[in-house]
Design a protein around this motif. Structure first.
Motif, PDB file in Angstrom:
ATOM      1  N   ALA A 194      -5.683   5.204  -4.023  1.00  0.00           N
ATOM      2  CA  ALA A 194      -4.546   5.328  -4.045  1.00  0.00           C
ATOM      3  C   ALA A 194      -4.213   5.886  -2.490  1.00  0.00           C
ATOM      4  O   ALA A 194      -3.079   5.167  -2.120  1.00  0.00           O
ATOM      5  N   LEU A 195      -4.871   6.508  -1.823  1.00  0.00           N
ATOM      6  CA  LEU A 195      -4.580   6.797  -0.104  1.00  0.00           C
ATOM      7  C   LEU A 195      -4.545   5.384   0.344  1.00  0.00           C
ATOM      8  O   LEU A 195      -3.388   5.147   1.218  1.00  0.00           O
ATOM      9  N   ALA A 196      -5.350   4.370   0.093  1.00  0.00           N
ATOM     10  CA  ALA A 196      -5.193   3.179   0.694  1.00  0.00           C
ATOM     11  C   ALA A 196      -3.875   2.485   0.580  1.00  0.00           C
ATOM     12  O   ALA A 196      -3.270   1.891   1.439  1.00  0.00           O
ATOM     13  N   ALA A 197      -3.543   2.375  -0.854  1.00  0.00           N
ATOM     14  CA  ALA A 197      -2.378   1.667  -1.139  1.00  0.00           C
ATOM     15  C   ALA A 197      -1.137   2.290  -0.641  1.00  0.00           C
ATOM     16  O   ALA A 197      -0.315   1.581  -0.125  1.00  0.00           O
ATOM     17  N   TYR A 198      -1.187   3.541  -0.709  1.00  0.00           N
ATOM     18  CA  TYR A 198       0.099   4.148  -0.254  1.00  0.00           C
ATOM     19  C   TYR A 198       0.076   4.024   1.432  1.00  0.00           C
ATOM     20  O   TYR A 198       1.344   4.022   2.112  1.00  0.00           O
ATOM     21  N   LEU A 199      -0.886   3.905   2.144  1.00  0.00           N
ATOM     22  CA  LEU A 199      -0.927   3.536   3.701  1.00  0.00           C
ATOM     23  C   LEU A 199      -0.337   2.114   3.822  1.00  0.00           C
ATOM     24  O   LEU A 199       0.659   1.884   4.688  1.00  0.00           O
ATOM     25  N   VAL A 200      -0.644   1.126   3.216  1.00  0.00           N
ATOM     26  CA  VAL A 200      -0.213  -0.160   3.204  1.00  0.00           C
ATOM     27  C   VAL A 200       1.407   0.014   3.056  1.00  0.00           C
ATOM     28  O   VAL A 200       2.359  -0.826   3.606  1.00  0.00           O
ATOM     29  N   PHE A 201       1.809   0.784   1.768  1.00  0.00           N
ATOM     30  CA  PHE A 201       3.301   0.783   1.543  1.00  0.00           C
ATOM     31  C   PHE A 201       3.898   1.352   2.578  1.00  0.00           C
ATOM     32  O   PHE A 201       4.973   0.581   2.998  1.00  0.00           O
ATOM     33  N   ILE A 202       3.397   2.273   3.423  1.00  0.00           N
ATOM     34  CA  ILE A 202       4.044   2.874   4.543  1.00  0.00           C
ATOM     35  C   ILE A 202       4.249   2.063   5.754  1.00  0.00           C
ATOM     36  O   ILE A 202       5.238   1.720   6.334  1.00  0.00           O
ATOM     37  N   SER A 203       3.272   1.145   5.769  1.00  0.00           N
ATOM     38  CA  SER A 203       3.298   0.216   6.809  1.00  0.00           C
ATOM     39  C   SER A 203       4.473  -1.004   6.770  1.00  0.00           C
ATOM     40  O   SER A 203       5.099  -1.364   7.647  1.00  0.00           O
ATOM     41  N   HIS A 204       4.694  -1.243   5.202  1.00  0.00           N
ATOM     42  CA  HIS A 204       5.517  -2.288   5.321  1.00  0.00           C
ATOM     43  C   HIS A 204       7.040  -1.788   5.175  1.00  0.00           C
ATOM     44  O   HIS A 204       8.121  -2.538   5.395  1.00  0.00           O
ATOM     45  N   TYR A 205       7.192  -0.428   5.054  1.00  0.00           N
ATOM     46  CA  TYR A 205       8.385   0.033   5.101  1.00  0.00           C
ATOM     47  C   TYR A 205       8.794   1.251   6.093  1.00  0.00           C
ATOM     48  O   TYR A 205       9.831   2.080   5.928  1.00  0.00           O
ATOM     49  N   ALA A 206       8.124   1.062   7.002  1.00  0.00           N
ATOM     50  CA  ALA A 206       8.270   1.804   8.379  1.00  0.00           C
ATOM     51  C   ALA A 206       9.649   1.520   8.742  1.00  0.00           C
ATOM     52  O   ALA A 206      10.251   2.723   9.501  1.00  0.00           O
ATOM     53  N   TYR A 207      10.503   0.512   8.661  1.00  0.00           N
ATOM     54  CA  TYR A 207      11.626   0.268   9.223  1.00  0.00           C
ATOM     55  C   TYR A 207      12.614   1.310   8.864  1.00  0.00           C
ATOM     56  O   TYR A 207      13.661   1.510   9.385  1.00  0.00           O
ATOM     57  N   ALA A 208      12.339   1.802   7.661  1.00  0.00           N
ATOM     58  CA  ALA A 208      13.408   2.760   6.982  1.00  0.00           C
ATOM     59  C   ALA A 208      13.310   4.032   7.704  1.00  0.00           C
ATOM     60  O   ALA A 208      14.342   5.054   7.320  1.00  0.00           O
TER      61      ALA A 208
END
Length: 404
Positions: free
Chosen positions: A18-32
């Motif tokens: 879960a931690l790994a998946a959420y880190l990837v999520f943050i990387s893709h939406y850092a623009y927000a």
């Protein structure tokens, strides 16, 4: 009571998913978070793609932990092994990839095909994982699914890696030989116009198993170290936290590197590749070693039943956090924002819309995608996983056959 060293299930490592998946999520939406954080912080978030390295290192560890001492280079063993891998990975990937191409039929979203002439042909390349060998096709279908090509290459090669490690006792040489083969393929094909098939060194090192094999080998080496240990959590060396801090030191280092032209993260810088593929993998292994041998607050959090459920459903979350489902949510939030302001105009009030800030909308999407992931895990992924494992797919189920 102390855990047995050949334990097949480790709750904290499921929470790590879960931690790994959420880190990837943050990387893709850092623009927000452009307006809310300094540029250096946004750069830091951009490098949270490290979740992929966590997945790869974890896969290397788990496959070796479960199979290194019991594998056989026999037809029946290999069929059972592949059956288990297919049951775990393939059903949801196939269904969600098919959904991506169905969405393309209605929306003509070019992100799905990247200009490839035949959607049907591209669908076949996606469901067979072959697209991951082509630089120009790696982000088609489910964009983040390129990593599954890397995973599948590892699954196929793992028994042979184990065999050579046991027979020749030169385990550490294998990743360098494999990466050398990747470099040779680039030298052969970099001037061939074939959708970027091993078209350049950056692609080979970041998006193929040949370039990223070291991450899996680090996980394998960790399994070889701990497989004979009693994992009772009695160690107090604090390696969990040392490894965790080193992971984010690698993130910081990549965030300070110059981003090559046309790219979005320091990962693509040569030093970024070295940091991600080598230094980061070793830091992650140290973190895992701490989780396996120590009892810490972080381990207890990752072992929590709800976090464990998030970890079990994180594979689906990873597959849906980019693409048609998120795009649908984004469209819905924009529509709701416009509708709310229309209502405010009718009421003659100047209020804030709950959907007017990108950062808050990303949080809404995060919560909704997690809920959808848990629902799909419980209703589709887990039942299909059990069904395939108990079926006669590839090899007859001996337990079922005996009861017939």
């Amino acid at each position: 009571m102390a855990q047995k060293p050949l334990l097949n299930y480790i709750p904290a490592l499921t929470g790590v998913r879960a931690l790994a998946a959420y880190l990837v999520f943050i990387s893709h939406y850092a623009y927000a978070f452009d307006e809310s954080f300094p540029h250096a912080v946004q750069r830091f978030f951009n490098e949270f793609h490290i979740g992929v390295t966590i997945f790869f290192t974890l896969s290397g560890f788990l496959i070796a932990f479960r199979y290194y001492d019991s594998f056989e280079l026999s037809t029946d063993w290999f069929k059972q092994y592949l059956k288990n891998r297919v049951a775990r990975i393939y059903p949801m990937y196939f269904l969600l990839t098919l959904a991506a191409f169905v969405s393309f039929y209605f929306t003509h979203d070019q992100k799905v095909t990247n200009g490839f002439g035949s959607p049907i042909g591209l669908l076949l390349l996606n469901v067979t994982f072959i697209r991951g060998f082509f630089d120009q096709l790696k982000f088609t279908g489910i964009a983040q699914g390129w990593s599954l090509t890397v995973e599948e290459c590892f699954y196929f090669s793992a028994p042979f890696v184990f065999y050579f490690a046991q027979k020749y006792k030169k385990f550490y040489i294998q990743p360098f030989i494999i990466t050398g083969i990747g470099a040779l393929l680039v030298l052969i094909f970099r001037n061939v116009d074939w959708y970027g098939f091993f078209g350049n060194f950056t692609f080979m090192m970041l998006y193929t198993f040949l370039g990223r094999c070291f991450e899996f080998f680090v996980g394998i080496q960790l399994a070889l170290i701990v497989r004979k240990k009693t994992l009772d959590g009695s160690s107090n060396k604090k390696l969990t936290y040392v490894g965790f801090l080193l992971i984010f030191a690698c993130v910081w280092l990549m965030s300070t590197l110059e981003i090559p032209k046309g790219e979005v993260a320091g990962l693509h810088h040569p030093m970024g590749i070295f940091t991600n593929n080598y230094l980061l993998a070793m830091s992650i292994a140290l973190f895992f070693y701490g989780l396996l041998t120590e009892t810490t607050i972080l381990k207890n959090i990752l072992s929590n039943k709800f976090v464990e459920l998030l970890g079990k459903s994180s594979y689906i979350f990873y597959l849906i956090h980019l693409g048609w489902m998120y795009d649908g949510l984004h469209f819905s939030f924009n529509w709701l924002n416009d509708y709310v302001f229309e209502l405010y105009d009718k009421w003659g009030v100047d209020w804030v819309s709950p959907f007017q800030h990108d950062g808050i909308n990303v949080l809404y999407a995060f919560i909704i995608l997690n809920a959808v992931s848990i629902l799909l895990f419980k209703t589709i992924e887990e039942p299909l996983n059990h069904y395939i494992r108990q079926s006669d797919f590839l090899i007859k189920n001996k337990k079922r056959s005996a009861s017939v």
